[in-house]
Design an enzyme around this catalytic site. Structure first.
Site, PDB file in Angstrom:
ATOM      1  N   ARG A  89     -33.997  -6.958  37.288  1.00 32.21           N
ATOM      2  CA  ARG A  89     -33.893  -8.353  37.694  1.00 32.21           C
ATOM      3  C   ARG A  89     -32.806  -9.090  36.904  1.00 32.21           C
ATOM      4  NH1 ARG A  89     -38.843 -10.138  39.844  1.00 32.21           N
ATOM      5  NH2 ARG A  89     -39.926  -9.131  38.128  1.00 32.21           N
ATOM      6  N   TYR A  90     -32.613  -8.680  35.662  1.00 32.44           N
ATOM      7  CA  TYR A  90     -31.687  -9.380  34.764  1.00 32.44           C
ATOM      8  C   TYR A  90     -30.571  -8.429  34.347  1.00 32.44           C
ATOM      9  CZ  TYR A  90     -35.858 -12.334  34.244  1.00 32.44           C
ATOM     10  OH  TYR A  90     -36.958 -13.126  34.471  1.00 32.44           O
ATOM     11  N   ARG A  93     -31.222  -6.198  30.894  1.00 31.42           N
ATOM     12  CA  ARG A  93     -32.456  -5.451  30.642  1.00 31.42           C
ATOM     13  C   ARG A  93     -33.103  -4.997  31.946  1.00 31.42           C
ATOM     14  NH1 ARG A  93     -32.663 -10.750  30.304  1.00 31.42           N
ATOM     15  NH2 ARG A  93     -34.548 -12.022  30.507  1.00 31.42           N
ATOM     16  N   CYS A 102     -53.286   2.703  34.144  1.00 27.02           N
ATOM     17  CA  CYS A 102     -53.500   1.998  32.882  1.00 27.02           C
ATOM     18  C   CYS A 102     -54.805   2.491  32.265  1.00 27.02           C
ATOM     19  CB  CYS A 102     -53.605   0.493  33.123  1.00 27.02           C
ATOM     20  SG  CYS A 102     -52.143  -0.204  33.913  1.00 27.02           S
ATOM     21  N   CYS A 106     -57.248  -4.692  34.519  1.00 30.75           N
ATOM     22  CA  CYS A 106     -57.558  -6.103  34.325  1.00 30.75           C
ATOM     23  C   CYS A 106     -57.788  -6.705  35.708  1.00 30.75           C
ATOM     24  CB  CYS A 106     -56.382  -6.786  33.633  1.00 30.75           C
ATOM     25  SG  CYS A 106     -55.790  -5.834  32.213  1.00 30.75           S
ATOM     26  N   CYS A 109     -54.873  -8.614  37.327  1.00 31.47           N
ATOM     27  CA  CYS A 109     -53.563  -7.944  37.194  1.00 31.47           C
ATOM     28  C   CYS A 109     -52.565  -8.369  38.266  1.00 31.47           C
ATOM     29  CB  CYS A 109     -53.755  -6.438  37.265  1.00 31.47           C
ATOM     30  SG  CYS A 109     -52.183  -5.542  37.302  1.00 31.47           S
ATOM     31  N   ARG A 111     -49.909  -6.655  39.049  1.00 28.68           N
ATOM     32  CA  ARG A 111     -49.419  -5.487  39.789  1.00 28.68           C
ATOM     33  C   ARG A 111     -50.595  -4.678  40.335  1.00 28.68           C
ATOM     34  NH1 ARG A 111     -45.175  -4.619  35.600  1.00 28.68           N
ATOM     35  NH2 ARG A 111     -43.394  -5.759  36.450  1.00 28.68           N
ATOM     36  N   ASP A 270     -50.511 -15.235  37.883  1.00 32.27           N
ATOM     37  CA  ASP A 270     -49.717 -14.911  39.067  1.00 32.27           C
ATOM     38  C   ASP A 270     -50.572 -14.948  40.329  1.00 32.27           C
ATOM     39  OD1 ASP A 270     -47.129 -14.398  37.881  1.00 32.27           O
ATOM     40  OD2 ASP A 270     -48.051 -12.650  36.940  1.00 32.27           O
ATOM     41  N   ASP A 307     -43.770 -16.704  36.407  1.00 28.93           N
ATOM     42  CA  ASP A 307     -42.922 -15.707  37.048  1.00 28.93           C
ATOM     43  C   ASP A 307     -42.884 -16.070  38.528  1.00 28.93           C
ATOM     44  OD1 ASP A 307     -41.354 -13.398  37.241  1.00 28.93           O
ATOM     45  OD2 ASP A 307     -42.650 -12.334  35.824  1.00 28.93           O
ATOM     46  N   LYS A 314     -38.721 -15.180  35.386  1.00 23.37           N
ATOM     47  CA  LYS A 314     -39.580 -16.046  34.564  1.00 23.37           C
ATOM     48  C   LYS A 314     -38.864 -17.346  34.217  1.00 23.37           C
ATOM     49  CE  LYS A 314     -41.817 -12.094  32.409  1.00 23.37           C
ATOM     50  NZ  LYS A 314     -40.883 -11.075  32.966  1.00 23.37           N
TER      51      LYS A 314
HETATM   52  C1  LIG Z   1     -40.613  -9.921  32.560  1.00 24.24           C
HETATM   53  C2  LIG Z   1     -39.502  -9.067  32.897  1.00 24.24           C
HETATM   54  C3  LIG Z   1     -38.535  -8.759  31.934  1.00 24.24           C
HETATM   55  C4  LIG Z   1     -38.583  -9.260  30.522  1.00 24.24           C
HETATM   56  O1  LIG Z   1     -38.262 -10.606  30.446  1.00 24.24           O
HETATM   57  P1  LIG Z   1     -38.072 -11.296  29.015  1.00 24.24           P
HETATM   58  O2  LIG Z   1     -37.979 -12.743  29.369  1.00 24.24           O
HETATM   59  O3  LIG Z   1     -36.852 -10.730  28.403  1.00 24.24           O
HETATM   60  O4  LIG Z   1     -39.289 -10.976  28.213  1.00 24.24           O
HETATM   61  C5  LIG Z   1     -37.475  -7.960  32.307  1.00 24.24           C
HETATM   62  N1  LIG Z   1     -37.361  -7.486  33.551  1.00 24.24           N
HETATM   63  C6  LIG Z   1     -38.267  -7.766  34.499  1.00 24.24           C
HETATM   64  C7  LIG Z   1     -38.077  -7.193  35.860  1.00 24.24           C
HETATM   65  C8  LIG Z   1     -39.378  -8.571  34.208  1.00 24.24           C
HETATM   66  O5  LIG Z   1     -40.290  -8.829  35.159  1.00 24.24           O
HETATM   67  S1  SF4 Z   2     -52.362  -6.357  33.602  1.00 24.26           S
HETATM   68 FE1  SF4 Z   2     -52.242  -4.739  35.168  1.00 24.26          FE
HETATM   69  S2  SF4 Z   2     -50.543  -3.428  34.491  1.00 24.26           S
HETATM   70 FE2  SF4 Z   2     -51.184  -4.656  32.710  1.00 24.26          FE
HETATM   71  S3  SF4 Z   2     -52.729  -3.371  31.657  1.00 24.26           S
HETATM   72 FE3  SF4 Z   2     -53.845  -4.765  33.021  1.00 24.26          FE
HETATM   73  S4  SF4 Z   2     -54.107  -3.522  34.863  1.00 24.26           S
HETATM   74 FE4  SF4 Z   2     -52.453  -2.535  33.716  1.00 24.26          FE
END
Ligand SMILES: *Cc1c(COP(=O)(O)O)cnc(C)c1O
Ligand code: SF4
Length: 352
Positions: A89-90, A93, A102, A106, A109, A111, A270, A307, A314
């Site tokens: 996304r960025y 990184r 996992c 959670c 969650c 995802r 989310d 997000d 974010k």
């Molecule tokens: C959250 C996230 C990050 C990390 O973001 P930071 O603001 O640097 O902590 C990087 N890539 C993706 C796709 C994310 O969802």
């Molecule tokens: S929030 Fe989702 S991805 Fe993160 S530890 Fe919990 S279940 Fe796993």
């Protein structure tokens, strides 16, 4: 006999965390979203100090209710995934998701429709392709191994990935987003730490939402990690009736710092399916952040972030303290709510 992670209705009933009357609804929930409660978490939720832990992991019928704002891809990961395991996304990184499972699931969650028991992680050749992608993009500086939980990988597999990343000159740091230290502390051992330490700049971001999760066993493992020289930060999700009050958040952030973990993010909940019962309003989140700022140490203040659905990333959504009244005058609210005029006295930008 080694105790097993609870993954089904039978196990939930045996541990008396759901009643027989709930079993039909909960079976339906489990068909949609995986359940996993490790022995460590089960001990916490069946002990006295469990208030904020139980609901994070024990499924409830409320998860069957979905709203129109909720989505199966609430933060728009798919749009930014050029190949399996990579979310980019960025510019500097990238997320590398090697596994889709996992240690726990959670209930809130973000995802939840991509992670779950039995989901296959990357095959060896998919992992190679993902690593090639990272190797080829010289603008990348940071690799983030994220959920599925990367610390559920064996130290041997972790070692392999970290070694590969270490071989890429443009990659400065490797970050892990993990829930393992708080939910399966027995997995944190010398072998795992040695694997992590192969890279000179490995950061761990722990997912933790309530001070009761920081049991003595967990704190012991955090000490091991900190003593090994691994920088520790935390991310928490703001959760209704779990940590949406100043007292719980203060205790959480202080307890983290005492254990040498710096609070990094407080995520607004989310829009994942079946999670409305966990969400607060943004207004409530901002009010909480405002109450923390001032009376509680600056080290305890995380960034409150949203997000964005759709994949825009974010954004900090914390309270605002400053409004501009004229070209160089601002009205600033102090931490006790009093208003001050501030004259921004400086040379113009282009003054030679
Ligand atoms: C959250 C996230 C990050 C990390 O973001 P930071 O603001 O640097 O902590 C990087 N890539 C993706 C796709 C994310 O969802
Ligand atoms: S929030 Fe989702 S991805 Fe993160 S530890 Fe919990 S279940 Fe796993």
């Amino acid at each position: 006999m080694k105790r097993q992670t609870v993954r089904d209705v039978k196990g939930l009933m045996e541990n008396s965390v759901i009643s027989p009357e709930q079993s039909d609804d909960i079976s339906q929930v489990i068909r949609k979203f995986s359940v996993a409660i490790t022995p460590h978490v089960m001990d916490t939720i069946t002990s006295a100090e469990n208030a904020g832990v139980f609901e994070q992991f024990v499924p409830s019928a409320a998860e069957l209710e979905e709203t129109s704002a909720e989505s199966s891809d609430p933060i728009g990961d798919h749009a930014h995934s050029p190949l399996p395991g990579i979310i980019h996304r960025y510019e500097d990184r990238v997320l590398l998701n090697v596994v889709q499972t996992c240690a726990v699931y959670c209930r809130y969650c973000f995802r939840r429709e991509n992670v779950g028991s039995g989901n296959a992680g990357l095959t060896p050749s998919q992992l190679d392709s993902a690593l090639d992608y990272i190797r080829a993009d010289k603008k990348l500086w940071e690799v983030i191994l994220s959920g599925g939980d990367p610390l559920t990988l064996s130290p041997r597999r972790l070692s392999h990935i970290i070694e590969e990343l270490k071989g890429m000159e443009h990659i400065g740091i490797v970050r892990f987003h993990t829930r393992v230290p708080t939910v399966a502390p027995d997995k944190i051992n010398d072998e795992l730490i040695a694997a992590l330490k192969q890279h000179p700049a490995v950061y761990l971001i722990l997912h933790v939402n309530h001070p009761d999760e920081l049991t003595p066993q967990v704190c012991e493992k955090l000490a091991l990690l900190a003593d090994a020289g691994i920088p520790l930060l935390s991310q928490s999700v703001l959760l209704r009736n779990i940590n949406d009050n100043v007292d719980v958040l203060t205790r959480l952030f202080r307890k983290l710092l005492v254990n040498r973990v710096k609070p990094y993010y407080l995520h607004h909940g989310d829009l994942a399916k079946g999670t409305r019962h966990f969400r607060t309003s943004i207004e409530q989140g901002q009010a909480l952040m405002k109450e923390l700022r001032g009376p509680v140490s600056g080290l305890c203040q995380p960034h409150y972030v949203l997000d964005l659905p759709g994949g825009a990333g974010k954004v900090p959504i914390g309270p605002q303290y400053l409004t501009t009244t004229s070209e160089n005058t601002h009205r600033v609210e102090d931490v006790s709510g009093c208003s001050h005029l501030y004259v921004d006295d400086c040379l113009p930008v282009d003054a030679g």
